[in-house]
Design an enzyme around this catalytic site. Structure first.
Site, PDB file in Angstrom:
ATOM      1  N   GLY A   1     -34.489-104.446  27.620  1.00  0.00           N
ATOM      2  CA  GLY A   1     -33.942-105.598  27.047  1.00  0.00           C
ATOM      3  C   GLY A   1     -34.732-106.290  26.384  1.00  0.00           C
TER       4      GLY A   1
ATOM      5  CG  ASN B   1     -29.318 -99.473  35.785  1.00  0.00           C
ATOM      6  OD1 ASN B   1     -29.431-100.210  36.073  1.00  0.00           O
ATOM      7  ND2 ASN B   1     -31.028 -99.294  35.225  1.00  0.00           N
ATOM      8  CD1 TRP B   2     -23.416-100.820  35.057  1.00  0.00           C
ATOM      9  CD2 TRP B   2     -22.064-101.135  36.739  1.00  0.00           C
ATOM     10  NE1 TRP B   2     -21.795 -99.928  35.254  1.00  0.00           N
ATOM     11  CE2 TRP B   2     -21.385-100.542  35.290  1.00  0.00           C
ATOM     12  CE3 TRP B   2     -21.171-102.018  37.666  1.00  0.00           C
ATOM     13  CZ2 TRP B   2     -20.159-100.193  35.935  1.00  0.00           C
ATOM     14  CZ3 TRP B   2     -19.867-101.433  38.337  1.00  0.00           C
ATOM     15  CH2 TRP B   2     -19.228-100.818  36.821  1.00  0.00           C
ATOM     16  CE  LYS B   3     -31.693-102.470  33.095  1.00  0.00           C
ATOM     17  NZ  LYS B   3     -33.036-102.797  32.570  1.00  0.00           N
TER      18      LYS B   3
ATOM     19  CD  GLU C   1     -35.669-103.107  34.664  1.00  0.00           C
ATOM     20  OE1 GLU C   1     -34.575-102.443  36.402  1.00  0.00           O
ATOM     21  OE2 GLU C   1     -35.365-102.770  33.404  1.00  0.00           O
TER      22      GLU C   1
ATOM     23  CB  SER D   1     -33.219-102.170  23.319  1.00  0.00           C
ATOM     24  OG  SER D   1     -33.627-103.290  23.923  1.00  0.00           O
TER      25      SER D   1
ATOM     26  N   GLY E   1     -28.772 -99.836  30.059  1.00  0.00           N
ATOM     27  CA  GLY E   1     -28.743-101.267  31.023  1.00  0.00           C
ATOM     28  C   GLY E   1     -27.703-102.340  30.449  1.00  0.00           C
ATOM     29  N   GLY E   2     -28.363-103.314  30.003  1.00  0.00           N
ATOM     30  CA  GLY E   2     -26.837-104.477  29.353  1.00  0.00           C
ATOM     31  C   GLY E   2     -26.115-104.158  28.158  1.00  0.00           C
TER      32      GLY E   2
ATOM     33  CG  HIS F   1     -35.540 -98.680  36.102  1.00  0.00           C
ATOM     34  ND1 HIS F   1     -35.908 -99.883  35.481  1.00  0.00           N
ATOM     35  CD2 HIS F   1     -34.646 -98.391  35.164  1.00  0.00           C
ATOM     36  CE1 HIS F   1     -35.265 -99.754  34.025  1.00  0.00           C
ATOM     37  NE2 HIS F   1     -34.112 -99.072  34.503  1.00  0.00           N
TER      38      HIS F   1
ATOM     39  CD  GLU G   1     -34.752 -96.250  31.339  1.00  0.00           C
ATOM     40  OE1 GLU G   1     -33.584 -96.820  30.462  1.00  0.00           O
ATOM     41  OE2 GLU G   1     -35.414 -96.932  32.035  1.00  0.00           O
TER      42      GLU G   1
HETATM   43  P1  13P Z   1     -31.911-102.085  28.403  1.00  0.00           P
HETATM   44  O1  13P Z   1     -30.543-101.292  26.793  1.00  0.00           O
HETATM   45  O2  13P Z   1     -31.330-102.791  28.834  1.00  0.00           O
HETATM   46  O3  13P Z   1     -32.477-101.783  27.348  1.00  0.00           O
HETATM   47  O4  13P Z   1     -32.708-101.584  29.016  1.00  0.00           O
HETATM   48  C1  13P Z   1     -32.140 -99.839  29.891  1.00  0.00           C
HETATM   49  C2  13P Z   1     -32.885 -99.811  31.713  1.00  0.00           C
HETATM   50  O5  13P Z   1     -33.802-100.730  32.273  1.00  0.00           O
HETATM   51  C3  13P Z   1     -31.458 -98.724  31.644  1.00  0.00           C
HETATM   52  O6  13P Z   1     -32.207 -97.949  32.935  1.00  0.00           O
END
Ligand code: 13P
Length: 257
Positions: A177, A9-11, A101, A217, A238-239, A99, A171
């Site tokens: 993050g 997920n590149w956000k 967010e 993470s 994510g990251g 998600h 999640e």
């Molecule tokens: P991180 O891997 O950066 O914690 O993000 C997780 C996430 O929200 C993937 O959708």
């Protein structure tokens, strides 16, 4: 046997040039042997989708294209939104819905997540339905109840067959993050709880075929421990998905020492 799905997920990162570079770097590191045993999807921002689709299609890369969001309506006066069929036309396979967010920052409710999940399925794509508890809810002992109610609300009105075709991503919000990961035991217990919830409502077959990802993470150093748990069928990353080397090492978790 459920094939694991590892999703990047590149956000809100990477313009379309940067996205093209990342998908090309990934293609040098992730091999046919990897994708024989693990499905891999990438979820770039909307403005990158066409570019990434073109690279995947023209170079026949073994990655599924994903999106991060869509609206549940097919068209209309919804400034700034994207319809599910617009994504399907770009060969998008997986769409993230619910998600944390989007729930927290953009007010996505359980009802909207349910409508989106249905709209994504109706267009022939696969939803990745995200659920997760806050640290407060966890500390209060409410994590299981929160996850149970989010799963139930998101899947309301679906058939057992549809539920079996889904991906659900557990999640925990406090692990996103933050560099804090749920322990493998905790992540396994919560993913098992999700599967048991599905089984209670939709039966054994749906529970055995639904894929449940862990997200929060995930890094090369913890991927193997998490991904070898019996109820964890992949990761939503994510990251670490923004780095081709880290992401490919997560995809190759089974090779780690
Ligand atoms: P991180 O891997 O950066 O914690 O993000 C997780 C996430 O929200 C993937 O959708």
């Amino acid at each position: 046997m459920r094939k694991p799905l590892i999703s990047g997920n590149w956000k809100m990162h990477l313009n379309h040039f940067e996205a093209m570079k990342l998908i090309q770097e990934m293609s040098y590191k992730i091999t046919g042997d990897d994708v024989d045993v693990v499905d891999v999807s990438v979820h770039p921002p909307f403005t990158d989708l066409r570019t990434v689709q073109t690279v995947i299609d023209s170079d026949k890369l073994p990655f599924f294209l994903g999106a991060q969001h869509c609206h549940y309506e097919e068209k209309g006066a919804f400034t700034g939104e994207i319809a599910p069929s617009m994504l399907a036309k770009l060969n998008v396979t997986y769409v993230i819905t619910g998600h944390s967010e989007r729930r927290e920052v953009f007010g996505e409710t359980d009802e909207m997540v349910n409508l989106k999940t249905k709209a994504i399925l109706a267009t022939g794509m696969t939803p990745i339905v995200c659920v997760g508890e806050t640290l407060q809810e966890r500390d209060a002992g409410d994590a299981e109840a929160k996850i149970g109610s989010q799963v139930q609300a998101a899947l309301t009105g679906l058939s057992a067959e549809q539920v079996g075709s889904l991906v659900i991503a557990y999640e925990p919000i406090w692990a996103i993050g933050t560099g804090r990961t749920a322990s493998a035991e905790d992540a396994q217990a919560m993913c098992h709880h999700v599967r048991a919830g599905v089984q209670g409502i939709y039966g054994d077959e749906a529970a055995q075929s639904v894929r449940i990802q862990y997200g929060g993470s995930v890094k090369p150093a913890n991927a193997r421990e998490l991904l070898t748990q019996p109820d964890i069928d992949g990761a939503l990353v994510g990251g670490a998905s923004l780095d081709a080397d880290d992401f490919s090492r997560i995809v190759q978790y089974r090779l780690a020492d």
